[in-house]
Design a protein around this motif. Structure first.
Motif, PDB file in Angstrom:
ATOM      1  N   LEU A   1     -12.123 119.202  52.064  1.00  0.00           N
ATOM      2  CA  LEU A   1     -12.609 120.924  52.618  1.00  0.00           C
ATOM      3  C   LEU A   1     -12.051 120.969  54.136  1.00  0.00           C
ATOM      4  N   GLU A   2     -11.287 122.149  54.362  1.00  0.00           N
ATOM      5  CA  GLU A   2     -11.220 122.654  55.801  1.00  0.00           C
ATOM      6  C   GLU A   2     -11.590 123.864  56.142  1.00  0.00           C
ATOM      7  N   VAL A   3     -12.493 123.979  57.286  1.00  0.00           N
ATOM      8  CA  VAL A   3     -12.818 125.170  57.510  1.00  0.00           C
ATOM      9  C   VAL A   3     -12.195 125.517  59.211  1.00  0.00           C
ATOM     10  N   ASP A   4     -11.538 126.639  58.905  1.00  0.00           N
ATOM     11  CA  ASP A   4     -10.446 126.845  59.972  1.00  0.00           C
ATOM     12  C   ASP A   4     -10.717 128.272  60.698  1.00  0.00           C
ATOM     13  N   ARG A   5     -11.498 128.008  61.846  1.00  0.00           N
ATOM     14  CA  ARG A   5     -11.884 129.175  62.816  1.00  0.00           C
ATOM     15  C   ARG A   5     -12.392 130.187  62.055  1.00  0.00           C
ATOM     16  N   VAL A   6     -13.770 129.926  61.328  1.00  0.00           N
ATOM     17  CA  VAL A   6     -14.364 130.721  60.399  1.00  0.00           C
ATOM     18  C   VAL A   6     -15.669 131.157  61.152  1.00  0.00           C
ATOM     19  N   SER A   7     -15.652 132.839  60.923  1.00  0.00           N
ATOM     20  CA  SER A   7     -16.767 133.527  61.491  1.00  0.00           C
ATOM     21  C   SER A   7     -17.376 134.400  60.560  1.00  0.00           C
ATOM     22  N   LYS A   8     -18.800 134.344  60.479  1.00  0.00           N
ATOM     23  CA  LYS A   8     -19.270 135.414  59.619  1.00  0.00           C
ATOM     24  C   LYS A   8     -20.242 136.255  60.405  1.00  0.00           C
ATOM     25  N   HIS A   9     -20.039 137.478  60.534  1.00  0.00           N
ATOM     26  CA  HIS A   9     -20.838 138.469  61.262  1.00  0.00           C
ATOM     27  C   HIS A   9     -21.871 139.447  60.400  1.00  0.00           C
ATOM     28  N   PHE A  10     -22.758 139.763  60.695  1.00  0.00           N
ATOM     29  CA  PHE A  10     -23.746 140.755  60.279  1.00  0.00           C
ATOM     30  C   PHE A  10     -24.113 141.963  60.726  1.00  0.00           C
ATOM     31  N   GLN A  11     -24.131 143.058  59.939  1.00  0.00           N
ATOM     32  CA  GLN A  11     -24.465 144.179  60.757  1.00  0.00           C
ATOM     33  C   GLN A  11     -26.125 144.246  60.743  1.00  0.00           C
ATOM     34  N   ALA A  12     -26.806 144.523  61.891  1.00  0.00           N
ATOM     35  CA  ALA A  12     -28.253 144.780  61.914  1.00  0.00           C
ATOM     36  C   ALA A  12     -28.501 145.613  62.627  1.00  0.00           C
ATOM     37  N   ARG A  13     -29.941 146.391  62.647  1.00  0.00           N
ATOM     38  CA  ARG A  13     -30.440 147.288  63.517  1.00  0.00           C
ATOM     39  C   ARG A  13     -31.486 146.707  64.143  1.00  0.00           C
ATOM     40  N   SER A  14     -31.697 146.948  65.565  1.00  0.00           N
ATOM     41  CA  SER A  14     -32.837 146.676  66.411  1.00  0.00           C
ATOM     42  C   SER A  14     -33.961 147.410  66.067  1.00  0.00           C
ATOM     43  N   GLY A  15     -35.241 147.228  66.529  1.00  0.00           N
ATOM     44  CA  GLY A  15     -36.337 147.788  66.477  1.00  0.00           C
ATOM     45  C   GLY A  15     -36.735 148.183  65.102  1.00  0.00           C
ATOM     46  N   PHE A  16     -38.122 148.906  65.013  1.00  0.00           N
ATOM     47  CA  PHE A  16     -38.894 148.855  63.905  1.00  0.00           C
ATOM     48  C   PHE A  16     -38.239 150.305  63.224  1.00  0.00           C
TER      49      PHE A  16
END
Length: 320
Positions: free
Chosen positions: A5-20
């Motif tokens: 297995l090779e993981v090459d410069r992997v990123s995982k971004h999630f969209q999130a909202r701040s506050g209630f």
């Protein structure tokens, strides 16, 4: 040895909202530009506090999440470009053992059916062949043949984790993702499970991605360790060298809090202030600088790059 297995410069971004009430939409960088590889028959350990990206890394490797950037290659082939047959092969070849042996086994199924389920789902075998494979797996993990006819509630936590390992091995995988496999077990049982995993690796040549916050277990199991903080790798290198002489202040703090190899060993105790910052609002510069006992002025302004130093990769301004 070949790279499984090779993981090459992997990123995982999630969209999130701040506050209630919705608030601003922000990007959470759960995994940020992470690279590593796992060779055949070896173990890679991933350590870090909760919220540092370990479990998201596991989900990416298992194909439960798609990377936002970078590539994951299995046996040299990119997961993104795999056809249906390639995906089926990948799902058979990469299995998982999870943290809680009480939640990962169905209470309504007998042990034989639990171990046989991946065989029946992924391959076509006769009932006699499936039964023989189930008994072979039970013997491999040190459980008697009569276990196949019992239910999970009739076993202890350590025995249940042996069953989970047997299920993961049923399809003869090349890689097993071990996500905190001993953290829910009694201390007296942990060593037994870790030794079982090492024996299985020696016999079958399977590779492990070993994710845990128990640093002593990771150092015992792995040839290589990567240390993550807020989604980034801050240090990686050969397991024994990294455990004995950590270079990054965060790695040093983690290992100072772990059990020593020998009761007579003495370690400098390093107490980190505060908690891991929110990934929705990470600190500027080096993410670790608000908690770092050796922080300098530039640490708050400039993010360090991961560079090779004495055979290890370290992201820290102390080594510029």
């Amino acid at each position: 040895m070949s790279v499984v297995l090779e993981v090459d410069r992997v990123s995982k971004h999630f969209q999130a909202r701040s506050g209630f009430f919705g608030g601003d939409r922000r990007v959470v960088r759960a995994v940020d530009n992470v690279s590593f590889s796992i060779e055949e028959g070896t173990s890679l350990g991933v350590v870090g506090e909760s919220g540092c990206g370990k479990s998201t890394t596991a989900k990416l490797v298992l194909g439960l999440e798609d990377p936002s950037a970078g590539a994951i290659r299995f046996e040299g082939k990119d997961l993104v470009g795999m056809d249906a047959a390639g995906r089926r092969h990948y799902r058979k070849s990469v299995q998982a053992v999870f943290q809680d042996p009480y939640a990962s086994l169905s209470p309504r199924m007998r042990i034989g059916a639990i171990i046989a389920e991946p065989l029946i789902t992924n391959e076509k075998h006769s009932a006699d062949t499936v039964r023989a494979r189930v008994l072979e797996m039970l013997d491999l993990v040190g459980l008697p043949a009569r276990s196949a006819d019992l239910f999970p509630h009739e076993f202890s936590g350590g025995q249940r984790q042996r069953i989970a390992i047997a299920r993961a091995l049923a399809l003869s995988p090349r890689l097993i993702v071990l996500d905190e496999p001993v953290s829910a077990l009694d201390v007296s049982i942990r060593a037994q499970i870790l030794n079982l995993l090492r024996d299985v690796q020696d016999r079958l040549g399977v590779s492990y991605l070993f994710i845990a916050h128990d640093l002593a277990a990771v150092a015992h199991m792995s040839q290589t360790i990567i240390v993550m903080y807020l989604g980034k790798i801050v240090e990686s290198g050969e397991a024994r060298a990294l455990a004995r002489t950590p270079m990054h202040p965060y790695t040093a703090a983690l290992f100072s809090a772990s059990l020593p190899d020998h009761p007579d060993d003495r370690r400098e105790e390093i107490i980190l202030s505060g908690e891991v910052p929110s990934p929705m609002n990470p600190p500027t510069g080096c993410h670790f600088h608000p908690r770092c006992p050796r922080a300098m002025a530039r640490c708050a302004q400039e993010a360090p790059t991961l560079r090779e130093i004495d055979g290890r990769r370290v992201a820290c301004h102390l080594f510029d």
